[in-house]
Design an enzyme around this catalytic site. Structure first.
Site, short mmCIF file in Angstrom:
data_model
loop_
_atom_site.label_atom_id
_atom_site.label_comp_id
_atom_site.label_asym_id
_atom_site.label_seq_id
_atom_site.Cartn_x
_atom_site.Cartn_y
_atom_site.Cartn_z
N ASP A 260 0.93 -1.22 -0.12
CA ASP A 260 -0.16 -0.07 -0.10
C ASP A 260 1.01 1.31 -0.14
O ASP A 260 1.42 1.59 1.08
CB ASP A 260 -0.93 -0.11 1.27
CG ASP A 260 -1.82 1.40 1.27
OD1 ASP A 260 -1.95 1.90 0.17
OD2 ASP A 260 -2.32 1.55 2.46
N LYS A 267 1.44 7.90 0.88
CA LYS A 267 1.93 7.92 2.14
C LYS A 267 3.24 8.53 2.20
O LYS A 267 3.88 8.46 1.38
CB LYS A 267 2.04 6.46 2.64
CG LYS A 267 0.83 5.83 2.77
CD LYS A 267 1.02 4.30 3.09
CE LYS A 267 -0.37 3.62 3.34
NZ LYS A 267 -1.17 4.01 4.53
N ASP A 278 0.05 -4.92 4.89
CA ASP A 278 -1.24 -4.48 4.78
C ASP A 278 -2.25 -5.63 4.30
O ASP A 278 -3.45 -5.39 3.94
CB ASP A 278 -1.69 -3.20 3.82
CG ASP A 278 -2.87 -2.49 4.12
OD1 ASP A 278 -3.05 -2.36 5.36
OD2 ASP A 278 -3.11 -1.59 2.99
N ASP A 337 -5.79 6.68 0.00
CA ASP A 337 -5.00 5.69 0.77
C ASP A 337 -6.31 4.96 1.58
O ASP A 337 -5.82 4.40 2.74
CB ASP A 337 -4.28 6.59 1.77
CG ASP A 337 -3.26 5.67 2.64
OD1 ASP A 337 -3.15 4.45 2.10
OD2 ASP A 337 -2.88 6.30 3.60
N GLU A 339 -8.05 2.57 0.81
CA GLU A 339 -8.60 1.56 -0.35
C GLU A 339 -9.08 0.20 0.34
O GLU A 339 -9.64 -0.57 -0.40
CB GLU A 339 -7.14 1.44 -1.22
CG GLU A 339 -6.18 0.64 -0.74
CD GLU A 339 -5.63 0.70 0.70
OE1 GLU A 339 -5.33 -0.25 1.49
OE2 GLU A 339 -5.49 1.90 0.88
N ARG A 341 -11.24 -0.73 2.44
CA ARG A 341 -12.66 -0.53 2.35
C ARG A 341 -13.26 -0.95 0.88
O ARG A 341 -14.26 -1.43 1.02
CB ARG A 341 -13.31 0.51 3.31
CG ARG A 341 -13.00 2.01 2.49
CD ARG A 341 -13.28 3.01 3.56
NE ARG A 341 -11.89 2.94 4.54
CZ ARG A 341 -12.08 4.07 5.38
NH1 ARG A 341 -12.75 4.97 5.63
NH2 ARG A 341 -10.79 4.15 6.05
#
Length: 492
Positions: A260, A267, A278, A337, A339, A341
């Site tokens: 991620d 990030k 992640d 970010d 993502e 969900r």
């Protein structure tokens, strides 16, 4: 690593041919022991002189003692023999002995023990002796191969607990393995291959869907996250059929973001390497299926893993884009970010086809949950009272703890937007709760719970690495369900 347990006195255990011996010594036993064997005498002397304190984790180390066959001995205080204290004591004892490179270890359990104590001791020893090796040129493999537990009294519950714990540890370590792997050694394709390797035997099935099949299903939210990645997405469907086909399954949905970057909402560079973990939710589903393959409980379980990277190339989704989920709901993506969900919501819709008795999603979903609960308890989100109680009790029994968080409808207010049915983020306040409220929109047709493991799946700092949580919690839940009547879900 193999475990066994036997009823034996300490006076006999010290004559066994062992590389090393751990004696777990509760305070009350230390004060009242009347045994005359050499080790008991030495321990009482050490307590009398103050060389062994009667506090949890205090260790007395010996080498080459007359009358004790094991070369290396560690006596560790477990105080009241609670599972928490035993975990701490076993970790301290192994730290004192790990340089011995013992292959054959004995563990004598002084005082009164039960099944929970045995589970705690075996789990703690497995945790303390674990070693990651996959990407090291000169790996230091775990030397410990055999552990023989002994106690003055051993019952069938203790034997069952030890066999169960061995299987759970196999699942936990598989979850650790995949969460620890760098992203180039844990792509969506590699995760799919691992799932297929687990799905052997008549009770298991595994189907892997690629981009074409996912598009045909209309998983617009999942595809939106994947469109910026060169690595092709995979949607992994695992099935364990341990009960009658008429019994509704429990569905586990694991977030599988194999790396991620944050996408366009990128990030910070610092500690971004840790975003390989992640996919710990996906890793926990693999771990559960590993444990299921060894224990074979009478229950049906489905595992769903939406796996992709979240990357920021020219095709990546942008803040402000609107996508259509498999459910037909449109989603405005305010932050790329958030993502996890997006991939989960389509998997939760897919779960409907199994007519499940319960659905549990597992995800490293929000930094807000780390702020709220740290690394001690996973966040538990559900509006289903029965499911909440079952998961909390499973966490307590396994030592893989969770904490129920609020799910008031007012928390969903921040997800409203003019440009779609729902936004993928709200404000900073109660970020873990608003994320759960987003997911809840896709779960109206079955009992559902969400476990946010952002704080519990990984340790940073000197102990950097995956924890394998919440495999133990999930397996205790499934094993309890296997012994209870299946829940019937009433539908309108």
């Amino acid at each position: 690593m193999n475990f066994e347990i036997q009823k034996r006195a300490l006076s006999r255990v010290i004559r066994d041919d062992l590389d090393a011996l751990i004696v777990v010594w509760p305070s009350q036993t230390a004060l009242t022991a009347s045994e005359k064997d050499p080790l008991s005498v030495l321990v009482r002397q050490a307590i009398h002189t103050g060389d062994l304190e009667l506090k949890v984790g205090a260790v007395l180390v010996m080498y080459g003692q007359t009358g004790i066959k094991a070369r290396h001995v560690a006596v560790v205080c477990s105080q009241d023999n609670t599972p928490v204290q035993i975990r701490s004591a076993m970790g301290a004892a192994w730290n004192a002995l790990k340089a011995s490179k013992a292959k054959n270890l004995g563990v004598y359990m002084a005082g009164e023990w039960n099944a929970s104590c045995v589970d705690a001791a075996a789990s703690a020893l497995a945790e303390a002796s674990y070693s990651y090796t996959t990407t090291l040129s000169k790996p230091q493999h775990r030397t410990l191969k055999q552990v023989k537990f002994s106690a003055a009294e051993v019952n069938s519950e203790m034997r069952t607990a030890l066999a169960q714990t061995q299987a759970l540890n196999a699942g936990v370590e598989l979850a650790k393995e995949w969460a620890n792997r760098p992203a180039n050694h844990a792509t969506p394709t590699m995760l799919a291959q691992a799932a297929k390797a687990l799905a052997k035997g008549p009770s298991f099935k595994c189907e892997v869907l690629g981009p074409k099949e996912v598009a045909q299903l209309g998983m617009g939210a999942f595809m939106a996250v994947a469109q910026g990645a060169a690595e092709p997405l995979r949607f992994i469907v695992m099935r364990y059929n341990g009960a009658a086909s008429a019994q509704p399954p429990v569905v586990l949905v694991g977030k599988g973001i194999t790396f991620d970057t944050g996408g366009i909402s990128m990030k910070p560079a610092a500690e971004m390497d840790e975003m390989k973990y992640d996919m710990s939710g996906a890793a926990s589903v693999l771990g559960v299926f590993k444990a299921l393959s060894e224990l074979k409980p009478t229950i049906n379980v489905v595992g769903l893993i939406p796996a992709t990277e979240n990357m920021p190339d020219g095709l990546a989704i942008k803040p402000g884009d609107v996508v259509t989920s498999m459910s037909g709901q449109t989603i405005e993506i305010l932050n790329t970010d958030a993502e996890g969900r997006l991939v989960l919501c389509d998997a939760l819709t897919y779960a409907e086809r199994f007519k499940p008795q319960a659905v549990i999603d597992i995800a490293t979903l929000t930094g807000a949950c780390v702020i709220a609960l740290g690394g001690v308890r996973s966040g538990l989100f559900t509006s289903d009272e029965e499911l909440a109680l079952q998961l909390q009790q499973s966490g307590d029994r396994s030592g893989d703890l969770c904490w129920r968080m609020p799910m008031d409808d007012q928390y969903a207010e921040g997800l409203k937007t003019r440009f779609a049915d729902v936004a993928n983020v709200a404000g900073r306040a109660a970020g873990s709760v608003t994320a759960a409220k987003f997911l809840q929109r896709f779960t109206s047709k079955y009992p559902w719970a969400h476990l946010d493991i952002a704080g519990t799946a990984w340790k940073s700092g000197a102990a950097k690495g995956a924890t394998g949580r919440p495999v133990a919690l999930l397996m205790h839940y499934l094993l309890a369900k296997a012994k209870a009547p299946a829940r019937v879900v009433r539908r309108a």
